[in-house]
Each structure stands twice: as C-alpha cells, then as structure tokens.
Design an enzyme around this catalytic site. Sequence first.
Site, PDB file in Angstrom:
ATOM      1  N   ASN A 264      68.182 -29.029 -46.227  1.00 21.55           N
ATOM      2  CA  ASN A 264      69.220 -29.968 -45.771  1.00 21.55           C
ATOM      3  C   ASN A 264      70.527 -29.206 -45.576  1.00 21.55           C
ATOM      4  OD1 ASN A 264      70.771 -29.997 -48.362  1.00 21.55           O
ATOM      5  ND2 ASN A 264      68.802 -30.771 -49.120  1.00 21.55           N
ATOM      6  N   HIS A 265      71.596 -29.921 -45.285  1.00 22.36           N
ATOM      7  CA  HIS A 265      72.843 -29.254 -44.860  1.00 22.36           C
ATOM      8  C   HIS A 265      73.787 -28.874 -45.999  1.00 22.36           C
ATOM      9  CE1 HIS A 265      71.877 -30.004 -40.710  1.00 22.36           C
ATOM     10  NE2 HIS A 265      71.645 -31.273 -40.999  1.00 22.36           N
TER      11      HIS A 265
END
Length: 402
Positions: free
Chosen positions: A211-212
């Site tokens: 994820n980011h």
Amino acid sequence: MASLAGKHILLGVTGSIAAYKSAMLIRALVKEGAEVRVVMTEMAKHFITPLTLATLSKNPIAVEFYNPENGDWNSHVSLGLWADLLLIAPVTANTMGKMVTGVADNLLITTYLSAKCPVAVAPAMDLDMYKHPSTTENMNILRSRGVYIIEPASGELASGLDGKGRMEEPERIVAHVEAIFAASGTLAGKKMLITAGPTCEDIDPVRYITNHSSGKMGYAIAHEAANRGAEVTVVSGPVNVELFHPNVKIVPVKSAGEMFEACKGFVADADMIVLCAAVADFTVKERADRKIKREKSDYALTLTPTQDIAAWVGANKRSGTFLTGFALETNDELENAKGKLKRKNLDMIVLNSMQDAGAGFRTDTNKITIITSDGNVDVYPLKTKKQVAADIIDKMEKCSNA
Ligand code: PMT
C-alpha cells in the site's frame, strides 16, 4: 515545537580538521530552536574562522580570556552558567587529555571546569590516535565523570587512512543532544513500541502486494517519543524514511506475518504502544516459487487474512500498557473508527480520512480525530506530521497519566 527550543548550547570547537563541520552543526542546532554560543581554542581558528561561526550562531565568539583591544573579560564562569549543555565538537585528543588532568590553559578548559551543566564531546582524530590506550583511558575517565561521549564514525580520514575517528555527522550529533535533554523528559524510563510503514506480501520472487504508506507518520511519532525520553522500538515495514536517534531502535520487517512475530517480543515490556503501520489485511495463500509467466489471459490469486496485530495486542497486552491504534477510512469514518477501537480493545484510536486533503499516506501533513475509550472525540486541524505526533503523544500522556 522545535526539539531544542529555548535551550542554551555552548559549543566548544578545538583544533581538528573536523572543525569545518561545526558550521553545519551550529546551523542544525539553531534550526531546532537552540541558542548557540561558541568558545574556540586558538588552534581551532586555523581550521575555521571565528567570523563564520559568529555569523551562523549570531553571537560573538570567545577565544581568549580577555579582549586585548579593550581589556573586556570573557568570563568562563558566566559562560558555564549560561549553558544548558556544553558540547565540544570536535574534541581533540589534546583537549580530552586536558579535561582529564585539568590543565586550564585556555578559555574552553576553564569553562569546562566551571560548568555545572551536562557535558558532551564528539572526538575527531586519526584512527591510530583514537585507538591509542591513552585516548581510550581518557575517554573512560571522562565517561566515569558523566561526560557523554559521541562516538566517532568509521570512514575515510583526513590522513587518507580508513578507520574509526571521523567526527560524527552534525545531524547525528543533534540527535545525541536531543537524547541528552530527553533524559529528563516526560517519558524518561518508559518503553514504547511503534509499528510504522506498509507491509509487503509476496506473490512470487519479483512481485508483491503493498500500500502507499511511507512511514512518515509512524517515524514522526517515534522521534517525538524519543525526544521526550522514551526508549522506542519501531517495527517497520520497508520505507525510505531515515531516523537516527540514540533512543530509537528500528526492527525492519517485510510482511504482515513478520511484523506480527517481531511485535510479539516487545508487547510484554511496553508501557505504551502505537500501531501506525498500514498492515495488509490479506496475504497471498500460496506464494509462487518462480516468477509467474503471463501465459494465461487472466490469473486469480487466492488471498487469506493476515493476523490482526492490533486485536492480538489488545487481547494480550499487560494491564497498564496504553494501546493506541490508527484507523484509515474512506467513508463512515467516525463510526468505523469507533468500531475498531472497541473490537481491538484499544485505549485510543487516531482516525485519518482519505477524504481530507493533505491527510493520510505520504504527505508531510495529516488531519486527525482522536477518540478515546471513554467516548471522548477531539477533532484537530491539518498540521505537519511532526505536530500531529506531538498531539498524539500529548493525548497518550494525559490519558495514561504517564
Ligand atoms: O505512513 P504514512 O505515509 O505517513 O501514512 C500514515 C498512515 C495513513 C499509514 C497512518 O496515519 C495510518 O492511518 N495507519 C493505519 C493504516 C491502517 O492500516 O488502518 P486500518 O484502519 O486498516 O487498521 C486499523 C488498525 O489496525 C491500525 O492501527 C493498524 O495498524 C492495525 N492493523 C490492521 C491490520 C492488521 N492485520 N494488523 C493491524 O495491526
């Protein structure tokens, strides 16, 4: 607030080639809010000019016992009394020897002998001088007298040789200074566990699901807690954030499974826990041993749930440990966060929403709402992650009576 706001730092500069780094050191200390005054030895003036250091510190430089032009006295006693910390960087083998034996033949040593504040030194010398038994002995004596030694780094030395003796880099010296002040901070003696960053779940040897999360939020919390004196362990997914602080230990992990295993070992000892990592909720059921070829037109991955670390910690932490979780939401934010607070047995949850500009992943800012287990809800404006970290720790200290 800057970490050294209002602190008076008396910087001693002695005659080493590393004296050029004292210009950067002054800038870094001033950037963190410290007021800096400088005492130089005569020899140091050959390596860097007093004008440079006076300009950067915005204060006149003291070198001699008195000004020969007008007879003005440089009082070593008042310099020592003014200082919250006497930091000698670089310190030579010569000056350490004088500190040990009390040879008070310059203003810096007389100031050292009369200073009542903590004293730190950052040695800089050639590797063989550093290894010499007299240097080791002098450093041991200084240590036994309470002087904080900032160990030199290894690398290329001015002599062209390679080894231990390079003065530590200015930013790292600042971290040591923060740690010295943190010893009397509000979290001194407390142990804190923090998770930060993303996790990566391997699909095959070259691909993964992630994820980011950049780790910025978790590392900002770690830095803030360390500056308040906590002994911090950060179990961190792969990030590009750098944090050096003597009070912080980083335990790098990759997957949610690794993060869970690493955390388990620290939970029992922790007084405070902050679970800020964006942990994958699912991992790949069967990781392929070889790179998956694009032969098929479509490809289905079977995912399986990961261990919910927060829920495990909530069920297994010892009583008295204050547990803070995060909630990153896209909709029904407050309701979802309250549900997580309860389900995971948290004492407090920090909600950030993907709906808010400047909040959440990667940004240097965040906008949070803190919900405590007694149902109290505090909404905060958009702030830097550094400020948000301070708000979170303030709240944890208040709620846990730390
Ligand atoms: O790293 P940055 O780029 O600075 O971004 C910061 C952040 C957005 C990652 C951070 O502010 C944040 O919100 N972290 C939590 C993200 C998240 O995974 O939230 P969640 O709502 O899915 O999880 C709820 C809580 O359970 C979190 O404390 C999470 O760490 C924890 N959890 C989730 C899944 C799991 N398997 N184990 C967990 O412990």
